[in-house]
Design a protein around this motif. Structure first.
Motif, PDB file in Angstrom:
ATOM      1  N   ARG A  12       0.812  -1.211   0.000  1.00  0.00           N
ATOM      2  CA  ARG A  12       0.000   0.000   0.000  1.00  0.00           C
ATOM      3  C   ARG A  12       0.849   1.266   0.000  1.00  0.00           C
ATOM      4  O   ARG A  12       0.629   2.189  -0.758  1.00  0.00           O
ATOM      5  N   SER A  13       1.862   1.291   0.858  1.00  0.00           N
ATOM      6  CA  SER A  13       2.682   2.503   0.976  1.00  0.00           C
ATOM      7  C   SER A  13       3.971   2.442   0.174  1.00  0.00           C
ATOM      8  O   SER A  13       4.649   3.451   0.004  1.00  0.00           O
ATOM      9  N   ASN A  14       4.335   1.236  -0.297  1.00  0.00           N
ATOM     10  CA  ASN A  14       5.571   1.013  -1.052  1.00  0.00           C
ATOM     11  C   ASN A  14       6.831   1.295  -0.231  1.00  0.00           C
ATOM     12  O   ASN A  14       7.920   1.442  -0.764  1.00  0.00           O
ATOM     13  N   SER A  15       6.686   1.353   1.079  1.00  0.00           N
ATOM     14  CA  SER A  15       7.845   1.557   1.957  1.00  0.00           C
ATOM     15  C   SER A  15       8.476   0.215   2.322  1.00  0.00           C
ATOM     16  O   SER A  15       7.804  -0.825   2.321  1.00  0.00           O
ATOM     17  N   LEU A  16       9.775   0.228   2.603  1.00  0.00           N
ATOM     18  CA  LEU A  16      10.479  -1.003   2.937  1.00  0.00           C
ATOM     19  C   LEU A  16      10.002  -1.543   4.279  1.00  0.00           C
ATOM     20  O   LEU A  16       9.871  -0.803   5.262  1.00  0.00           O
ATOM     21  N   ILE A  17       9.760  -2.865   4.286  1.00  0.00           N
ATOM     22  CA  ILE A  17       9.387  -3.500   5.553  1.00  0.00           C
ATOM     23  C   ILE A  17      10.353  -4.632   5.918  1.00  0.00           C
ATOM     24  O   ILE A  17      10.315  -5.144   7.032  1.00  0.00           O
ATOM     25  N   ALA A  18      11.232  -5.009   4.954  1.00  0.00           N
ATOM     26  CA  ALA A  18      12.235  -6.036   5.244  1.00  0.00           C
ATOM     27  C   ALA A  18      13.369  -5.891   4.244  1.00  0.00           C
ATOM     28  O   ALA A  18      13.166  -5.447   3.110  1.00  0.00           O
ATOM     29  N   LYS A  19      14.581  -6.267   4.710  1.00  0.00           N
ATOM     30  CA  LYS A  19      15.747  -6.152   3.846  1.00  0.00           C
ATOM     31  C   LYS A  19      16.785  -7.161   4.301  1.00  0.00           C
ATOM     32  O   LYS A  19      16.942  -7.419   5.504  1.00  0.00           O
ATOM     33  N   ALA A  20      17.503  -7.736   3.324  1.00  0.00           N
ATOM     34  CA  ALA A  20      18.559  -8.691   3.662  1.00  0.00           C
ATOM     35  C   ALA A  20      19.631  -8.651   2.595  1.00  0.00           C
ATOM     36  O   ALA A  20      19.327  -8.522   1.405  1.00  0.00           O
ATOM     37  N   ARG A  21      20.879  -8.774   3.029  1.00  0.00           N
ATOM     38  CA  ARG A  21      21.990  -8.823   2.093  1.00  0.00           C
ATOM     39  C   ARG A  21      22.103 -10.228   1.530  1.00  0.00           C
ATOM     40  O   ARG A  21      21.853 -11.214   2.214  1.00  0.00           O
ATOM     41  N   GLY A  22      22.454 -10.315   0.236  1.00  0.00           N
ATOM     42  CA  GLY A  22      22.583 -11.626  -0.369  1.00  0.00           C
ATOM     43  C   GLY A  22      23.784 -11.699  -1.286  1.00  0.00           C
ATOM     44  O   GLY A  22      24.366 -10.679  -1.642  1.00  0.00           O
ATOM     45  N   MET A  23      24.124 -12.912  -1.686  1.00  0.00           N
ATOM     46  CA  MET A  23      25.234 -13.113  -2.607  1.00  0.00           C
ATOM     47  C   MET A  23      25.027 -14.412  -3.369  1.00  0.00           C
ATOM     48  O   MET A  23      24.321 -15.321  -2.930  1.00  0.00           O
ATOM     49  N   ILE A  24      25.642 -14.452  -4.549  1.00  0.00           N
ATOM     50  CA  ILE A  24      25.619 -15.661  -5.374  1.00  0.00           C
ATOM     51  C   ILE A  24      27.067 -15.957  -5.747  1.00  0.00           C
ATOM     52  O   ILE A  24      27.744 -15.122  -6.356  1.00  0.00           O
ATOM     53  N   TRP A  25      27.515 -17.123  -5.403  1.00  0.00           N
ATOM     54  CA  TRP A  25      28.897 -17.479  -5.710  1.00  0.00           C
ATOM     55  C   TRP A  25      29.093 -17.596  -7.216  1.00  0.00           C
ATOM     56  O   TRP A  25      28.170 -17.886  -7.970  1.00  0.00           O
ATOM     57  N   ASN A  26      30.304 -17.368  -7.651  1.00  0.00           N
ATOM     58  CA  ASN A  26      30.657 -17.332  -9.059  1.00  0.00           C
ATOM     59  C   ASN A  26      30.187 -18.572  -9.813  1.00  0.00           C
ATOM     60  O   ASN A  26      29.612 -18.487 -10.893  1.00  0.00           O
ATOM     61  N   THR A  27      30.424 -19.746  -9.245  1.00  0.00           N
ATOM     62  CA  THR A  27      30.098 -20.994  -9.939  1.00  0.00           C
ATOM     63  C   THR A  27      28.588 -21.118 -10.194  1.00  0.00           C
ATOM     64  O   THR A  27      28.166 -21.670 -11.209  1.00  0.00           O
ATOM     65  N   ILE A  28      27.788 -20.600  -9.293  1.00  0.00           N
ATOM     66  CA  ILE A  28      26.328 -20.651  -9.460  1.00  0.00           C
ATOM     67  C   ILE A  28      25.849 -19.493 -10.336  1.00  0.00           C
ATOM     68  O   ILE A  28      24.974 -19.660 -11.179  1.00  0.00           O
ATOM     69  N   TYR A  29      26.441 -18.323 -10.147  1.00  0.00           N
ATOM     70  CA  TYR A  29      25.997 -17.133 -10.880  1.00  0.00           C
ATOM     71  C   TYR A  29      26.197 -17.284 -12.380  1.00  0.00           C
ATOM     72  O   TYR A  29      25.384 -16.837 -13.183  1.00  0.00           O
ATOM     73  N   ARG A  30      27.297 -17.949 -12.779  1.00  0.00           N
ATOM     74  CA  ARG A  30      27.563 -18.152 -14.206  1.00  0.00           C
ATOM     75  C   ARG A  30      26.500 -19.010 -14.872  1.00  0.00           C
ATOM     76  O   ARG A  30      26.256 -18.888 -16.067  1.00  0.00           O
ATOM     77  N   LEU A  31      25.850 -19.858 -14.132  1.00  0.00           N
ATOM     78  CA  LEU A  31      24.789 -20.703 -14.674  1.00  0.00           C
ATOM     79  C   LEU A  31      23.406 -20.069 -14.478  1.00  0.00           C
ATOM     80  O   LEU A  31      22.540 -20.148 -15.341  1.00  0.00           O
ATOM     81  N   LEU A  32      23.229 -19.457 -13.320  1.00  0.00           N
ATOM     82  CA  LEU A  32      21.910 -18.945 -12.952  1.00  0.00           C
ATOM     83  C   LEU A  32      21.494 -17.737 -13.807  1.00  0.00           C
ATOM     84  O   LEU A  32      20.360 -17.674 -14.279  1.00  0.00           O
ATOM     85  N   LYS A  33      22.398 -16.797 -14.026  1.00  0.00           N
ATOM     86  CA  LYS A  33      22.044 -15.562 -14.743  1.00  0.00           C
ATOM     87  C   LYS A  33      21.591 -15.824 -16.180  1.00  0.00           C
ATOM     88  O   LYS A  33      20.497 -15.390 -16.573  1.00  0.00           O
TER      89      LYS A  33
END
Length: 442
Positions: free
Chosen positions: A71-92
């Motif tokens: 409704r308000s478009n304001s942030l209610i949750a946030k988390a840092r994330g990462m994708i390791w190189n070996t997975i990112y090369r396949l996932l993207k």
């Protein structure tokens, strides 16, 4: 977790027993890590929106997951994330090829993660897998919402309702000057088998990246400023990744194209890709080459119709000339008889006219003869000789008739004419009747 904390208390070298436990930050973070590993040991599928997606030279991808209040478009949750190189090369590439959407900030994803906690870097989520179907569903929903909004505004089909020109030969092209698709489009037009002429003018625009919407809108504005110079607008891209199509799925660009006063032909994707822009354009084709073929085919159809009309005109003219020639032959054959008949009719008319003229002349002469006879009789009745024959005489003085005795003087010489002969006399005395004057002559 309670057992772990109790054990920590017993092994804590800094614990005073009476003042409570004392932990270093590293020990507390290590405690948190062990606790999370024990409490959240599994893999979890989470729904979130990507934010701040970036990769470094090592090939790893660092990003941030966020959740916003609907409704308000304001942030209610946030988390840092990462994708390791070996997975990112396949996932993207897998994600982008499946969805046609770049793996970038602003999209919603369904990813499989593990919960990690590092004593130095803190809480993060490590991505192990992604479900493109979730993102496809969200993209499809966005497209449906845009199309529904355009329909409610009454502009969804406006461009489709425009009549395609009979000869679309003046073409405004919106594309990248360096795009292979633009070169293919121009080459196809210039080397068309019918030898038809096409005038094209490029209005450069970015066809991939975050500035697609702004760039294409600016190009449309430039075309609109010279609207009378063109028949159609062609928006094409070629050689780009399918993931770059998201720039053509925006409300502003769709609304501008739907309401554009010239028919718009799009050739911006592959056969299985269908953007919002494709949905509102007058005609959608697969590739730039197909767009060129569409225009060539349109002109060829008109040329064929013109050729057919030309043949029909020639045949019609030949048939008309042949019919008139036969008519002239028929008339020519009828001319001698017609002339003979006309001459006979003219001869009869002349004879009739001559007879009528003769009769009219005789009647006129008779009337004039009778009139002359009457005049002659009147003249004869009025002649002096006629009067003299009746016993009258005429007295002349100096050759003039004397009508008044008072005009005479003594000594006037008079000549008196009778029916037979004349006598001369000299006036001695004149007398008016009824007076004492007397005339004597001898």
């Amino acid at each position: 977790m309670i057992n772990t904390i109790n054990q920590s208390k017993r092994s804590d070298p800094f614990s005073s027993g009476e003042g409570g436990e004392r932990l270093s930050l590293l020990e507390l973070n290590a405690l948190v890590r062990r606790s999370l590993e024990q409490c959240l040991p599994d893999e979890y599928w989470i729904q979130a929106e990507l934010s701040d997606v970036r990769s470094n030279t090592t090939g790893h991808c660092y990003l941030e997951f966020v959740q916003k209040d609907p409704r308000s478009n304001s942030l209610i949750a946030k988390a840092r994330g990462m994708i390791w190189n070996t997975i990112y090369r396949l996932l993207k590439p897998y994600f982008e090829e499946t969805t046609g959407q770049p793996f970038t900030s602003g999209i919603k994803v369904l990813v499989k993660v593990t919960v990690q906690f590092h004593e130095l870097y803190g809480y993060s989520l490590t991505v192990l897998d992604i479900d493109p179907a979730y993102t496809l569903g969200d993209m499809a929903r966005r497209r449906r919402e845009i199309l529904l909004q355009l329909e409610e505004e009454g502009v969804l089909t406006l461009n489709k309702e425009l009549e395609m020109p009979q000869l679309p030969q003046r073409i405004a092209v919106i594309s990248s000057a360096t795009a292979a698709g633009y070169g293919d489009f121009c080459h196809q037009l210039q080397h068309n088998p019918g030898g038809f002429f096409f005038y094209t003018e490029l209005f450069p625009a970015l066809m991939q990246g975050n500035q697609v919407e702004e760039s294409v809108l600016a190009a449309l504005d430039r075309v609109n400023a010279r609207i009378d110079d063109f028949d159609v607008v062609v928006i094409i891209r070629g050689g780009g990744a399918t993931s770059d199509l998201s720039g053509f799925d925006t409300y502003l660009l769709a609304a501008a194209c739907a309401q554009f006063p010239l028919p718009i032909i799009t050739g911006i994707g592959h056969e299985r890709d269908d953007t919002v822009l494709d949905s509102v354009a007058h005609t959608r084709v697969k590739t730039p080459t197909a767009a060129a073929e569409l225009l060539i085919h349109r002109v060829a159809e008109v040329a064929d119709r013109l050729e057919d009309l030309s043949v029909r005109i020639r045949q019609g003219a030949y048939m008309l000339l042949e019919r008139e020639r036969r008519r002239l032959d028929t008339l020519q054959a009828r001319i001698p008889n017609l002339v003979q008949r006309k001459l006979t009719e003219a001869r009869y008319a002349l004879l009739t006219a001559r007879k009528d003229l003769s009769q009219a002349t005789m009647a006129l002469l008779s009337r004039q003869r009778h009139r002359l006879e009457l005049l002659q009789q009147r003249i004869a009745d009025a002649s002096p000789d006629k009067l003299l024959s009746r016993g009258y005489s005429i007295t002349l003085r100096d050759g003039k008739v004397v009508t008044d005795a008072s005009s005479l003087k003594s000594g006037d010489r008079l000549v008196t004419r009778f029916s037979k002969g004349e006598a001369q006399s000299v006036v001695e005395q004149s007398r008016l009747i009824g007076t004492d004057k007397r005339n004597k002559s001898h």
